[in-house]
Design an enzyme around this catalytic site. Structure first.
Site, PDB file in Angstrom:
ATOM      1  N   LYS A   5       0.825  -1.218   0.000  1.00 47.66           N
ATOM      2  CA  LYS A   5       0.000   0.000   0.000  1.00 47.66           C
ATOM      3  C   LYS A   5       0.855   1.262   0.000  1.00 47.66           C
ATOM      4  O   LYS A   5       0.672   2.151  -0.825  1.00 47.66           O
ATOM      5  CB  LYS A   5      -0.916   0.012   1.224  1.00 47.66           C
ATOM      6  CG  LYS A   5      -1.608   1.346   1.455  1.00 47.66           C
ATOM      7  CD  LYS A   5      -2.514   1.328   2.670  1.00 47.66           C
ATOM      8  CE  LYS A   5      -1.887   1.700   3.967  1.00 47.66           C
ATOM      9  NZ  LYS A   5      -1.772   3.147   4.254  1.00 47.66           N
ATOM     10  N   ASN A   6       1.778   1.353   0.950  1.00 50.17           N
ATOM     11  CA  ASN A   6       2.474   2.630   1.123  1.00 50.17           C
ATOM     12  C   ASN A   6       3.500   2.905   0.023  1.00 50.17           C
ATOM     13  O   ASN A   6       3.978   4.035  -0.098  1.00 50.17           O
ATOM     14  CB  ASN A   6       3.079   2.722   2.527  1.00 50.17           C
ATOM     15  CG  ASN A   6       1.997   2.901   3.580  1.00 50.17           C
ATOM     16  OD1 ASN A   6       0.848   3.231   3.253  1.00 50.17           O
ATOM     17  ND2 ASN A   6       2.334   2.657   4.834  1.00 50.17           N
ATOM     18  N   ASP A   8       4.838  20.255   7.867  1.00 48.25           N
ATOM     19  CA  ASP A   8       5.799  21.366   7.769  1.00 48.25           C
ATOM     20  C   ASP A   8       7.064  20.977   6.994  1.00 48.25           C
ATOM     21  O   ASP A   8       7.638  21.810   6.285  1.00 48.25           O
ATOM     22  CB  ASP A   8       6.174  21.865   9.173  1.00 48.25           C
ATOM     23  CG  ASP A   8       6.735  20.763  10.046  1.00 48.25           C
ATOM     24  OD1 ASP A   8       6.026  19.748  10.230  1.00 48.25           O
ATOM     25  OD2 ASP A   8       7.877  20.882  10.517  1.00 48.25           O
ATOM     26  N   GLN A   9       7.490  19.723   7.106  1.00 47.78           N
ATOM     27  CA  GLN A   9       8.723  19.327   6.414  1.00 47.78           C
ATOM     28  C   GLN A   9       8.520  19.248   4.898  1.00 47.78           C
ATOM     29  O   GLN A   9       9.425  19.517   4.125  1.00 47.78           O
ATOM     30  CB  GLN A   9       9.242  17.984   6.956  1.00 47.78           C
ATOM     31  CG  GLN A   9       9.619  18.040   8.427  1.00 47.78           C
ATOM     32  CD  GLN A   9      10.635  19.130   8.717  1.00 47.78           C
ATOM     33  OE1 GLN A   9      11.720  19.159   8.131  1.00 47.78           O
ATOM     34  NE2 GLN A   9      10.301  20.052   9.616  1.00 47.78           N
ATOM     35  N   CYS A  67      -5.403   8.724   9.352  1.00 53.55           N
ATOM     36  CA  CYS A  67      -5.696   8.102  10.645  1.00 53.55           C
ATOM     37  C   CYS A  67      -5.321   9.080  11.738  1.00 53.55           C
ATOM     38  O   CYS A  67      -4.314   9.781  11.642  1.00 53.55           O
ATOM     39  CB  CYS A  67      -4.884   6.820  10.820  1.00 53.55           C
ATOM     40  SG  CYS A  67      -5.468   5.465   9.825  1.00 53.55           S
ATOM     41  N   ARG A  77      -0.482  15.580  12.976  1.00 53.65           N
ATOM     42  CA  ARG A  77       0.247  15.102  11.790  1.00 53.65           C
ATOM     43  C   ARG A  77       0.620  16.291  10.908  1.00 53.65           C
ATOM     44  O   ARG A  77       0.003  16.525   9.875  1.00 53.65           O
ATOM     45  CB  ARG A  77      -0.591  14.064  11.020  1.00 53.65           C
ATOM     46  CG  ARG A  77      -0.882  12.833  11.845  1.00 53.65           C
ATOM     47  CD  ARG A  77      -1.578  11.746  11.046  1.00 53.65           C
ATOM     48  NE  ARG A  77      -0.711  11.087  10.086  1.00 53.65           N
ATOM     49  CZ  ARG A  77      -1.087  10.060   9.336  1.00 53.65           C
ATOM     50  NH1 ARG A  77      -2.308   9.593   9.430  1.00 53.65           N
ATOM     51  NH2 ARG A  77      -0.245   9.505   8.478  1.00 53.65           N
ATOM     52  N   PRO A  78       1.646  17.038  11.315  1.00 54.63           N
ATOM     53  CA  PRO A  78       2.013  18.228  10.550  1.00 54.63           C
ATOM     54  C   PRO A  78       2.619  17.860   9.190  1.00 54.63           C
ATOM     55  O   PRO A  78       3.101  16.737   9.007  1.00 54.63           O
ATOM     56  CB  PRO A  78       3.061  18.913  11.427  1.00 54.63           C
ATOM     57  CG  PRO A  78       3.603  17.846  12.301  1.00 54.63           C
ATOM     58  CD  PRO A  78       2.554  16.785  12.437  1.00 54.63           C
ATOM     59  N   ARG A  88      -9.080  -0.263   3.810  1.00 56.60           N
ATOM     60  CA  ARG A  88      -8.130   0.691   3.229  1.00 56.60           C
ATOM     61  C   ARG A  88      -6.787   0.061   2.947  1.00 56.60           C
ATOM     62  O   ARG A  88      -6.072   0.506   2.053  1.00 56.60           O
ATOM     63  CB  ARG A  88      -7.905   1.877   4.169  1.00 56.60           C
ATOM     64  CG  ARG A  88      -9.160   2.484   4.716  1.00 56.60           C
ATOM     65  CD  ARG A  88      -8.840   3.776   5.378  1.00 56.60           C
ATOM     66  NE  ARG A  88      -8.526   4.715   4.358  1.00 56.60           N
ATOM     67  CZ  ARG A  88      -9.403   5.541   3.803  1.00 56.60           C
ATOM     68  NH1 ARG A  88     -10.643   5.541   4.218  1.00 56.60           N
ATOM     69  NH2 ARG A  88      -9.048   6.360   2.863  1.00 56.60           N
ATOM     70  N   ASP A  98       3.633   0.771  12.228  1.00 54.75           N
ATOM     71  CA  ASP A  98       2.414   0.200  11.641  1.00 54.75           C
ATOM     72  C   ASP A  98       2.188  -1.258  12.037  1.00 54.75           C
ATOM     73  O   ASP A  98       1.177  -1.864  11.663  1.00 54.75           O
ATOM     74  CB  ASP A  98       2.433   0.341  10.101  1.00 54.75           C
ATOM     75  CG  ASP A  98       2.387   1.804   9.671  1.00 54.75           C
ATOM     76  OD1 ASP A  98       2.037   2.653  10.508  1.00 54.75           O
ATOM     77  OD2 ASP A  98       2.713   2.086   8.505  1.00 54.75           O
TER      78      ASP A  98
HETATM   79  C1  EPZ Z   1       3.585   7.144   6.648  1.00 56.38           C
HETATM   80  O1  EPZ Z   1       2.833   8.226   7.184  1.00 56.38           O
HETATM   81  C2  EPZ Z   1       2.628   5.991   6.505  1.00 56.38           C
HETATM   82  N1  EPZ Z   1       1.554   6.367   5.599  1.00 56.38           N
HETATM   83  C3  EPZ Z   1       2.066   5.591   7.858  1.00 56.38           C
HETATM   84  O2  EPZ Z   1       1.344   4.394   7.633  1.00 56.38           O
HETATM   85  C4  EPZ Z   1       3.208   5.304   8.832  1.00 56.38           C
HETATM   86  O3  EPZ Z   1       2.682   5.122  10.120  1.00 56.38           O
HETATM   87  C5  EPZ Z   1       4.216   6.435   8.852  1.00 56.38           C
HETATM   88  O4  EPZ Z   1       4.647   6.774   7.515  1.00 56.38           O
HETATM   89  C6  EPZ Z   1       5.471   6.111   9.658  1.00 56.38           C
HETATM   90  O5  EPZ Z   1       6.092   4.968   9.131  1.00 56.38           O
HETATM   91  C7  EPZ Z   1       1.769   6.285   4.295  1.00 56.38           C
HETATM   92  O6  EPZ Z   1       2.817   5.901   3.818  1.00 56.38           O
HETATM   93  C8  EPZ Z   1       0.625   6.673   3.425  1.00 56.38           C
HETATM   94  P1  EPZ Z   1       5.746  10.439   8.594  1.00 56.38           P
HETATM   95  P2  EPZ Z   1       3.426   9.691   7.118  1.00 56.38           P
HETATM   96  O7  EPZ Z   1       5.736  11.675   7.798  1.00 56.38           O
HETATM   97  O8  EPZ Z   1       4.258   9.821   5.908  1.00 56.38           O
HETATM   98  C9  EPZ Z   1       6.307  13.775  12.015  1.00 56.38           C
HETATM   99  C10 EPZ Z   1      -0.452   2.862   7.890  1.00 56.38           C
HETATM  100  O9  EPZ Z   1      -1.050   2.332   8.830  1.00 56.38           O
HETATM  101  N2  EPZ Z   1       6.230  14.748  10.910  1.00 56.38           N
HETATM  102  O10 EPZ Z   1       6.864   9.470   8.415  1.00 56.38           O
HETATM  103  O11 EPZ Z   1       2.310  10.630   7.311  1.00 56.38           O
HETATM  104  C11 EPZ Z   1       4.965  13.084  12.247  1.00 56.38           C
HETATM  105  O12 EPZ Z   1       4.116  13.864  13.068  1.00 56.38           O
HETATM  106  C12 EPZ Z   1       0.041   4.249   8.067  1.00 56.38           C
HETATM  107  O13 EPZ Z   1      -0.251   2.346   6.781  1.00 56.38           O
HETATM  108  C13 EPZ Z   1       6.466  16.090  11.153  1.00 56.38           C
HETATM  109  O14 EPZ Z   1       6.711  16.506  12.304  1.00 56.38           O
HETATM  110  O15 EPZ Z   1       4.357   9.677   8.407  1.00 56.38           O
HETATM  111  C14 EPZ Z   1       5.408  11.782  12.872  1.00 56.38           C
HETATM  112  O16 EPZ Z   1       5.626  11.959  14.246  1.00 56.38           O
HETATM  113  C15 EPZ Z   1      -0.789   5.211   8.694  1.00 56.38           C
HETATM  114  N3  EPZ Z   1       6.429  16.972  10.097  1.00 56.38           N
HETATM  115  C16 EPZ Z   1       6.739  11.483  12.195  1.00 56.38           C
HETATM  116  O17 EPZ Z   1       7.176  12.730  11.650  1.00 56.38           O
HETATM  117  C17 EPZ Z   1       6.182  16.563   8.823  1.00 56.38           C
HETATM  118  O18 EPZ Z   1       6.176  17.408   7.919  1.00 56.38           O
HETATM  119  C18 EPZ Z   1       6.684  10.462  11.063  1.00 56.38           C
HETATM  120  O19 EPZ Z   1       5.666  10.833  10.134  1.00 56.38           O
HETATM  121  C19 EPZ Z   1       5.954  15.202   8.575  1.00 56.38           C
HETATM  122  C20 EPZ Z   1       5.981  14.309   9.632  1.00 56.38           C
END
Ligand code: EPZ
Length: 430
Positions: free
Chosen positions: A22-23, A125-126, A117, A122-123, A398, A306
């Site tokens: 999926k991802n 900003d990056q 979810c 879930r910012p 999903r 996950d």
């Molecule tokens: C991806 O979410 C996955 N979703 C999530 O899978 C997974 O839990 C997550 O990565 C971590 O492995 C998809 O790939 C569609 P992140 P993502 O950006 O990209 C912080 C599932 O069940 N952060 O790696 O949204 C954030 O708050 C799911 O399949 C910032 O601070 O996660 C978190 O603490 C749901 N600023 C950490 O980084 C940003 O701009 C990791 O988030 C982005 C993220």
């Protein structure tokens, strides 16, 4: 709403074939926009997140055609819009990949804020910081619409303050056609990052270093169509591994990349589960009651967040007390309340849970709070005495391709009860 009913207690036995990741796919589908050509994507899972991404492509003007159950052809040459509206993005987080892809194609993207979810803030900003470094002006309109505009993107050095899967993939998408060199430092290293890079390179991009924490992208003028097969789903595989162990079953898990599963394999072995590794399959034998073990989730190659709810469910019936610490999300233990209804003894304190193993769980009505919470409910239902009734299974749809059919084939007493009158899409998930 549809529900899943499980009469627990049957050890899972037999073979299961894992679907495409999926991802990875949710990044690859928007990436097809960059080709302005025909791409054929194989090993596409039949899950609602994929249907939603295909609907967005179609809405943008792409020609989308299913060649068979797991193969999709996308002709992105006909795309004529850079706007993705809220009715599309509210359904899934990954809709934000359209920002990077549309920016690369048109130098402009207007994409409504993504759903997702709910496990804490879930910012993005990056993502925004990176787009700005590449020469984009980003405006957030009433926190609802992201308007990213550029006069053509140029490469730059982007240091991510947090390791983010989404930001890494989005910035890779934006950078492949930017002028010059883009370097993403402190990049995420998940298998889906590597898969997206491989797909982009198959279209003629120049992306190096994916899978390490420094990714270098040299912009190219033009990409072309290709045929590409996505990697198998690490988390679906991990879910079946844990389900096999938790039911004291014996399951051959086929179509996997064992290297992607090492952190899960390692923890299962620590719990006393037997794991035999083959080239593209794993044999899981849950011979006895699992033993306690501590787990901390971390970005890849650490233990995946996950898999946290599913593994906690296994530990809920393990011998002894385990500590599970969540190192990625602020609030990913909501499902514990549901497990408690089934007799689990888990205390959550902030981002850690103390899991006192109990002998067994009891079937109960429960709900899926999100996708992986739903997977945890499935595992809990499979091990529980009596009947478990799971609500909110749209979340499970999903990310799990035909999970009921796959579990039935392994001997589980599980069925889905359909209520056709009820709408199946939820507001936020993914
Ligand atoms: C991806 O979410 C996955 N979703 C999530 O899978 C997974 O839990 C997550 O990565 C971590 O492995 C998809 O790939 C569609 P992140 P993502 O950006 O990209 C912080 C599932 O069940 N952060 O790696 O949204 C954030 O708050 C799911 O399949 C910032 O601070 O996660 C978190 O603490 C749901 N600023 C950490 O980084 C940003 O701009 C990791 O988030 C982005 C993220």
């Amino acid at each position: 709403m549809d529900k899943i009913f499980i009469n627990g207690g049957n050890p899972l036995k037999g073979e299961v074939t894992i679907s495409g990741a999926k991802n990875a796919i949710v990044g690859i589908l928007p990436a097809t926009i960059l080709a302005q050509d025909v791409c054929v994507i194989e090993n596409v899972p039949n899950i609602s997140d994929v249907s939603m991404m295909l609907r967005i492509l179609h809405q943008l003007g792409a020609r989308v055609r299913h060649i068979d159950e797991t193969t999709v052809e996308i002709d992105s040459s006909t795309i004529n819009s850079y706007v993705v509206t809220h009715d599309m993005t509210k359904h899934l987080r990954a809709s934000y990949y359209f920002i990077g892809a549309l920016l690369a194609r048109f130098g402009r993207a207007k994409v409504a804020m993504p759903g997702g979810c709910n496990f804490g803030v879930r910012p993005i900003d990056q993502h925004i910081k990176g787009f700005e470094i590449l020469g984009t002006e980003v405006n957030l309109k009433e926190n609802a619409m992201i308007d990213a505009d550029s006069n053509g993107l140029s490469g730059g050095l982007i240091y991510l303050d947090v390791v983010s899967v989404g930001a890494t993939m989005n910035l890779m998408l934006a950078a492949v056609k930017a002028k010059g060199l883009t370097v993403i430092e402190n990049a995420a290293k998940e298998p889906h990052i590597v898969d997206l890079a491989n797909f982009l390179n198959s279209m003629g991009a120049d992306v190096r270093g994916a899978g390490t924490d420094v990714i270098k992208i040299r912009g190219v003028e033009k990409l072309h169509g290709c045929t590409y097969s996505a990697i198998p789903d690490q988390i679906e595989a991990g879910t079946f591994m844990v389900a096999a162990a938790a039911t004291k079953g014996e399951v051959l898990i086929k179509n996997v990349i064992p290297k992607h599963l090492e952190s899960i394999t390692n923890k299962l072995i620590q719990c006393g589960v037997e794991v035999e590794e083959y080239d593209d399959s794993l044999l899981i034998k849950g011979t006895c009651r699992p033993k306690k073990c501590n787990v901390k989730t971390m970005p890849h190659p650490g233990f995946p967040t996950d898999m946290q709810p599913q593994f906690t469910t296994l530990l809920a019936v393990a011998e002894g007390t385990s500590i599970v610490s969540e190192g990625v999300w602020d609030n990913r233990f909501q499902y514990v309340e549901q497990l408690a209804r089934m007799g689990a003894n888990i205390t959550v304190n902030g981002k850690a849970a103390t899991v006192e193993g109990v002998e067994s769980l009891n079937g109960s009505p429960v709900k899926a709070d999100d996708l992986r919470a739903g997977a945890a409910m499935l595992i809990a239902g499979l091990i529980a005495k009596g009947t478990t009734e799971i609500e909110n299974i749209v979340y499970i749809d999903r990310g799990y391709d035909n999970v009921v059919g796959k579990l039935q084939a392994l001997g589980a007493d599980i069925r889905r009860v359909t209520d056709d009158d009820t709408p199946k899409v939820v507001e936020s998930a993914g």
